[in-house]
Design a protein around this motif. Structure first.
Motif, PDB file in Angstrom:
ATOM      1  N   THR A 193      -5.021   1.586  -4.923  1.00  0.00           N
ATOM      2  CA  THR A 193      -5.622   0.613  -4.025  1.00  0.00           C
ATOM      3  C   THR A 193      -5.678  -0.743  -4.719  1.00  0.00           C
ATOM      4  O   THR A 193      -5.530  -0.843  -5.943  1.00  0.00           O
ATOM      5  N   GLN A 231      -2.821   9.455   1.390  1.00  0.00           N
ATOM      6  CA  GLN A 231      -2.233  10.732   0.988  1.00  0.00           C
ATOM      7  C   GLN A 231      -0.713  10.723   1.029  1.00  0.00           C
ATOM      8  O   GLN A 231      -0.057  11.412   0.240  1.00  0.00           O
ATOM      9  N   GLU A 237      -9.910  -5.469   1.021  1.00  0.00           N
ATOM     10  CA  GLU A 237      -9.859  -4.194   1.731  1.00  0.00           C
ATOM     11  C   GLU A 237      -9.664  -4.521   3.201  1.00  0.00           C
ATOM     12  O   GLU A 237     -10.573  -5.002   3.873  1.00  0.00           O
ATOM     13  N   GLN A 288      -9.709   4.123  -0.364  1.00  0.00           N
ATOM     14  CA  GLN A 288      -9.100   5.221  -1.086  1.00  0.00           C
ATOM     15  C   GLN A 288      -7.588   5.200  -0.933  1.00  0.00           C
ATOM     16  O   GLN A 288      -7.065   4.566  -0.017  1.00  0.00           O
ATOM     17  N   ARG A 289      -6.928   5.898  -1.809  1.00  0.00           N
ATOM     18  CA  ARG A 289      -5.476   5.979  -1.731  1.00  0.00           C
ATOM     19  C   ARG A 289      -5.045   6.728  -0.471  1.00  0.00           C
ATOM     20  O   ARG A 289      -5.779   7.563   0.058  1.00  0.00           O
ATOM     21  N   GLU A 309      -8.572  -0.776  -7.164  1.00  0.00           N
ATOM     22  CA  GLU A 309      -8.246  -0.195  -8.466  1.00  0.00           C
ATOM     23  C   GLU A 309      -7.519  -1.192  -9.356  1.00  0.00           C
ATOM     24  O   GLU A 309      -7.539  -1.076 -10.581  1.00  0.00           O
TER      25      GLU A 309
END
Length: 318
Positions: A232, A225, A242, A222-223, A235
């Motif tokens: 990512t 914050q 990862e 996930q991105r 995406e």
């Protein structure tokens, strides 16, 4: 692996762990890097909390050298009484993947206690590089094979292997420039002397927010914050890239299960403390915790993954 931009590193290194109102033999957390690194800072934050909980001193001992082998070997040979522990990091797995002659076995010589925390890596480029996204970087690299260089803190480091994984998945050829530390590499990246680099979020965040480097992608599910506009790599078409940093606590092989379980409970309690959570998350690091089996499974997966990357990319530490 160096983390020169940790804002609270100097304070943590200068302060001593609580000693007042403590009794019993001390527990030593061995850090296989020099003071001020991310591993060292986490050890001191955790050690301070553990000392308060257990009512006995917790000492952080730095044993740097040989890519972490000196510290790890020291703990592997220590008494199996739960008083000498190793705070291992991502380099513990990557080092084992590129070295066939370690003085210890990364699995058989240790007993997992707990996964402490995790954090994401980023793919960053110099502000002068004409690429604003991962697809643009891939197109530029394919148009000029071998012309774009990238830095790492040395052969076999997590940053090196992570970029080699990116190269394999993207099908590009980038030229590797190994440095002796993350600090020197990041300085040259910001100065435009190096084109690209894989950098932990906690290291690159101040530079990215200050416009000194461009972060093209986050290597997490996930991105992040703190960089909400940065997608990512998944995406951007590279779901297998990862890569994260992680920290775990290990004891010498033969440590009794009752001792491991006691330490695991103490560590999980420490990681749940709001002040510990806040301190770690401010640096882009998420507290983990969980059972010893969780760390064991994580370590097995990391070793298998990086061994495969090393083999496919034909990486050597020579």
């Amino acid at each position: 692996m160096r983390y020169p931009y940790l804002t609270f590193a100097a304070a943590c290194c200068a302060a001593s762990l609580p000693a007042q109102a403590q009794s019993g033999p001390p527990t030593t957390i061995v850090v296989a890097t020099s003071a001020g690194t991310g591993v060292d800072v986490i050890a001191r934050v955790l050690g301070r909390q553990l000392a308060a909980q257990m009512g006995s001193p917790v000492i952080v001992e730095n044993r740097p050298g040989a890519s972490g082998n000196i510290g790890a070997d020291h703990v592997a040979r220590a008494a199996s009484d739960g008083r000498t522990l190793l705070l291992a990091a991502t380099t513990f797995a990557t080092n084992a993947a590129v070295n066939r002659t370690l003085p210890y076995d990364p699995v058989k010589s240790f007993v997992p206690i707990s996964l402490l925390s995790t954090g994401a890596m980023t793919l960053a480029v110099a502000p002068t590089l004409k690429a604003e996204s991962v697809p643009e970087l891939v197109r530029l690299a394919k148009a000029t094979p071998g012309a774009i260089n990238y830095a790492s803190p040395g052969n076999g480091t997590p940053q090196h292997l992570a970029m080699e994984l990116f190269k394999l998945e993207a099908g590009v050829d980038l030229f590797h420039v190994p440095y002796k530390s993350t600090g020197g590499a990041v300085t040259d990246l910001a100065g435009g002397h190096i084109s690209a680099m894989v950098v932990p979020i906690d290291t690159v965040l101040p530079l990215a927010t200050g416009g000194k480097v461009k972060v093209l992608g986050v290597m997490s599910a996930q991105r992040f914050q703190g960089l909400p506009d940065v997608p990512t790599l998944s995406e951007q078409g590279l779901p297998k890239v990862e890569v994260g940093v992680w920290y775990g606590l290990l004891a010498p092989a033969g440590t009794p299960r009752a001792t491991v379980d006691r330490l695991n409970r103490e560590v999980n309690e420490a990681l749940a403390r709001p002040e510990v959570v806040t301190t770690l998350r401010q640096q882009g690091i998420d507290p983990a915790g969980g059972s010893p089996e969780r760390l064991a499974a994580h370590l097995r997966a990391e070793l298998a993954r990086w061994q495969a990357v090393v083999k496919a990319a034909r990486i050597s530490v020579d």
